[in-house]
Design a protein around this motif. Structure first.
Motif, PDB file in Angstrom:
ATOM      1  N   THR A  37     -34.202 -21.977 -19.060  1.00  0.00           N
ATOM      2  CA  THR A  37     -34.181 -22.256 -20.498  1.00  0.00           C
ATOM      3  C   THR A  37     -33.865 -23.729 -20.710  1.00  0.00           C
ATOM      4  OG1 THR A  37     -33.177 -21.801 -22.636  1.00  0.00           O
ATOM      5  CG2 THR A  37     -31.741 -21.535 -20.738  1.00  0.00           C
ATOM      6  N   SER A  69     -30.259 -24.562 -24.104  1.00  0.00           N
ATOM      7  CA  SER A  69     -28.861 -24.963 -23.883  1.00  0.00           C
ATOM      8  C   SER A  69     -28.545 -24.858 -22.396  1.00  0.00           C
ATOM      9  CB  SER A  69     -27.895 -24.084 -24.689  1.00  0.00           C
ATOM     10  OG  SER A  69     -27.905 -22.766 -24.203  1.00  0.00           O
ATOM     11  N   LEU A 105     -32.423 -26.820 -31.991  1.00  0.00           N
ATOM     12  CA  LEU A 105     -32.574 -25.840 -30.905  1.00  0.00           C
ATOM     13  C   LEU A 105     -34.036 -25.651 -30.527  1.00  0.00           C
ATOM     14  CD1 LEU A 105     -30.224 -22.764 -31.549  1.00  0.00           C
ATOM     15  CD2 LEU A 105     -29.880 -24.668 -29.988  1.00  0.00           C
ATOM     16  N   SER A 116     -24.402 -19.630 -31.334  1.00  0.00           N
ATOM     17  CA  SER A 116     -25.860 -19.486 -31.251  1.00  0.00           C
ATOM     18  C   SER A 116     -26.392 -19.250 -29.834  1.00  0.00           C
ATOM     19  CB  SER A 116     -26.532 -20.727 -31.825  1.00  0.00           C
ATOM     20  OG  SER A 116     -26.159 -21.856 -31.049  1.00  0.00           O
ATOM     21  N   ASP A 117     -25.940 -20.066 -28.880  1.00  0.00           N
ATOM     22  CA  ASP A 117     -26.582 -20.008 -27.575  1.00  0.00           C
ATOM     23  C   ASP A 117     -25.587 -20.391 -26.493  1.00  0.00           C
ATOM     24  OD1 ASP A 117     -29.111 -19.293 -26.517  1.00  0.00           O
ATOM     25  OD2 ASP A 117     -29.470 -21.355 -25.908  1.00  0.00           O
ATOM     26  N   SER A 150     -28.945 -18.637 -20.690  1.00  0.00           N
ATOM     27  CA  SER A 150     -29.694 -17.369 -20.777  1.00  0.00           C
ATOM     28  C   SER A 150     -29.107 -16.168 -20.062  1.00  0.00           C
ATOM     29  CB  SER A 150     -31.100 -17.583 -20.217  1.00  0.00           C
ATOM     30  OG  SER A 150     -31.833 -18.357 -21.101  1.00  0.00           O
ATOM     31  N   ALA A 199     -28.025 -12.772 -24.642  1.00  0.00           N
ATOM     32  CA  ALA A 199     -29.214 -13.620 -24.483  1.00  0.00           C
ATOM     33  C   ALA A 199     -30.165 -13.016 -23.456  1.00  0.00           C
ATOM     34  CB  ALA A 199     -28.809 -15.030 -24.061  1.00  0.00           C
ATOM     35  N   ARG A 216     -25.904 -15.715 -32.740  1.00  0.00           N
ATOM     36  CA  ARG A 216     -26.578 -15.575 -31.441  1.00  0.00           C
ATOM     37  C   ARG A 216     -28.092 -15.399 -31.607  1.00  0.00           C
ATOM     38  NH1 ARG A 216     -24.542 -15.165 -26.335  1.00  0.00           N
ATOM     39  NH2 ARG A 216     -23.332 -16.840 -27.246  1.00  0.00           N
ATOM     40  N   GLY A 225     -30.207 -18.673 -31.266  1.00  0.00           N
ATOM     41  CA  GLY A 225     -30.526 -19.147 -29.919  1.00  0.00           C
ATOM     42  C   GLY A 225     -31.515 -18.243 -29.212  1.00  0.00           C
ATOM     43  N   VAL A 226     -31.327 -16.932 -29.359  1.00  0.00           N
ATOM     44  CA  VAL A 226     -32.197 -16.000 -28.646  1.00  0.00           C
ATOM     45  C   VAL A 226     -33.616 -16.053 -29.228  1.00  0.00           C
ATOM     46  CG1 VAL A 226     -32.539 -13.583 -27.997  1.00  0.00           C
ATOM     47  CG2 VAL A 226     -30.267 -14.584 -27.890  1.00  0.00           C
ATOM     48  N   ASN A 283     -35.276 -19.076 -27.882  1.00  0.00           N
ATOM     49  CA  ASN A 283     -35.657 -18.844 -26.479  1.00  0.00           C
ATOM     50  C   ASN A 283     -36.912 -17.981 -26.362  1.00  0.00           C
ATOM     51  OD1 ASN A 283     -33.962 -19.873 -24.139  1.00  0.00           O
ATOM     52  ND2 ASN A 283     -32.398 -19.359 -25.650  1.00  0.00           N
TER      53      ASN A 283
END
Ligand code: CMX
Length: 434
Positions: free
Chosen positions: A51, A54, A94, A232-233, A236, A241, A398, A401-402, A405
């Motif tokens: 990833t 982050s 992000l 958020s992140d 992974s 995540a 969260r 971020g996911v 990704n």
């Protein structure tokens, strides 16, 4: 001016040759070996995920797109009268890796505003659930209930090519993210405030609107922005995540993937720890009749927890080997806004007491506090005392971020995830004991 989606597409096109080259020309390069301990022990430290959103250094903590938490908070644009950057500006960072300017941030705010209306059937479904359902179960159910809205599914069924999967996934992600604060606030007000629902204010940004719908005054809007950004992140491999990535890798849409992500976050060793921290503190407060324990008394409470075979919630981490900078960022907020709060003092006392005890106890590899040790205090202070709701806040954050990704997973054509398992007999054979 280019939209977020147009800027993202430019980044995707520039990035794809890097992934293709690594796969085609360097696919056989070794990144490490896997031991029996890792195979049995939750795959700790196995390098097998990619990833760029982050990166978590064990000693430095998280960097979002290369920026530490203080750098992220300092660099992102802020509107006048607020202390924290908007969630929308952070999502731009992000997703693209670029710090947006004010106009770009405004465009993302508009994107979220136009997508934020939640279908009525979601609220009907939530009302039909037993009121004592856990708010995380409600949140997960609400998200998966919206699966019928998926743009990805429509496009996939119409024969969309693999290189374009990211585009309807982007639409699904923004549609979902824009609705999560309203769903979370609805669950809160329906479950705990007799269904006294507060309508959204279309003028506000995501964080401001969430505070408004929760019915909590300033500076709770900044608390919401800070919370959603910090949670958020965390690269992974963590449960939430990784679950989101894994489910999406089967080309299940964002609604299925984020609902599953929420289910993973709901475990007490992961996101639910913030609820456990407040519950633990309240237990001690009750035993102390509301008075702050002395250091000696606190040590005894911590040892009692360990000796009864329980973990000390909010302490330890699978990757981090120092105090979590997400803990530190929230501590700084507390020092500025609630320095004299009794629960903050309590949390501070724990910070002095717990690490040496965990070191003496000799099990936890990381004796230092994680994000969950500090996060409930701020919520409690601003009147959100129903601590079984806290993990929902973690979930709203969260998802940012996911979702970012999953969009990139699709853009770079990552395949379905499928590690290999072995039997115990095979491990014994590898160890030469059979
Ligand atoms: N209190 C007591 N024992 C602890 C501990 C703690 N806070 N943290 C770790 N340990 C124990 C483990 O239970 C394990 O014991 P066993 O050998 O008996 O199974 C041993 O120490 C080794 O664990 P570790 O390698 O240090 O930690 P893991 O990577 O296995 O687990 C974590 C990490 C976070 C699950 C663990 O530290 C923990 O349970 N902490 C408390 C719960 C918590 O705060 N979770 C939130 C983490 C952040 C988040 O995801 O939100």
């Amino acid at each position: 001016m280019a939209t977020l989606k147009e800027n993202l597409f430019e980044k995707i096109q520039a990035w794809r040759p890097r992934t293709t080259r690594l796969l085609k020309e360097h696919g056989e390069v070794k990144l490490g070996d896997v031991t029996i301990a890792q195979c049995i022990g939750g795959m700790r430290g196995v390098k097998c995920l990619t990833t760029d959103i982050s990166y978590l250094d064990p000693f430095e903590g998280i960097r979002f797109r290369g920026y530490t938490i203080p750098e992220t908070l300092a660099k992102l644009p802020k509107t006048s009268g607020v202390e924290m950057p908007s969630v929308e500006s952070f999502f731009y960072l992000l997703l693209t890796g670029d710090v947006p300017n004010n106009e770009q941030t405004k465009l993302v705010e508009e994107e979220f505003k136009k997508r934020r209306e939640v279908p009525g059937y979601v609220f009907d479904m939530l009302r039909a659930l037993p009121k004592d359902s856990h708010p995380m179960a409600m949140f997960s159910a609400a998200i998966v209930a919206m699966q019928r809205e998926s743009e990805f599914v429509k496009a996939y069924n119409a024969g969309l090519g693999k290189m374009d999967y990211w585009a309807p996934t982007y639409e699904d992600a923004l549609n979902l993210l824009a609705k999560l604060p309203s769903i979370a606030a609805f669950i809160y007000r329906w479950k705990y405030k007799d269904g006294d629902i507060i309508e959204a204010n279309p003028k506000l940004d995501l964080g401001g609107n969430f505070a408004h719908m929760m019915g909590i005054d300033k500076p709770y809007d900044d608390v919401a922005r800070l919370y959603f950004i910090l949670h958020s992140d965390h690269e992974s491999g963590n449960v939430s995540a990784h679950t989101g990535h894994l489910v999406a890798s089967a080309l299940s849409d964002i609604y299925y993937a984020i609902s599953a992500m929420i289910n993973g976050l709901a475990g007490p060793l992961h996101g639910l720890a913030n609820q456990e921290v407040l519950s633990w503190i309240q237990g001690v407060m009750d035993k102390m009749n509301g008075k702050l324990p002395s250091e000696e008394e606190m040590k005894k409470f911590v040892w009692d927890t360990l000796n009864s075979g329980q973990v000390v919630p909010g302490y330890g981490h699978a990757v981090l080997r120092k105090t979590d900078p997400r803990y530190t960022a929230q501590r700084e907020f507390c020092l500025k806004h609630l320095p004299d709060d009794p629960i903050f003092k309590f949390v501070d006392l724990l910070y002095n007491v717990v690490p040496p005890i965990l070191q003496e106890h000799g099990k936890a590899k990381n004796p230092w506090p994680n994000v969950d040790a500090q996060s409930g205090v701020i919520q409690w202070y601003y009147g959100l005392r129903e601590y079984d709701f806290y993990t929902v806040l973690f979930g709203v954050g969260r998802a940012l971020g996911v979702c970012a990704n999953i969009i990139w997973d699709r853009a770079l054509g990552y395949p379905i995830e499928r590690p290999k398992s072995l039997t115990t007999a095979m491990l014994e054979e590898a160890a030469g004991i059979k």
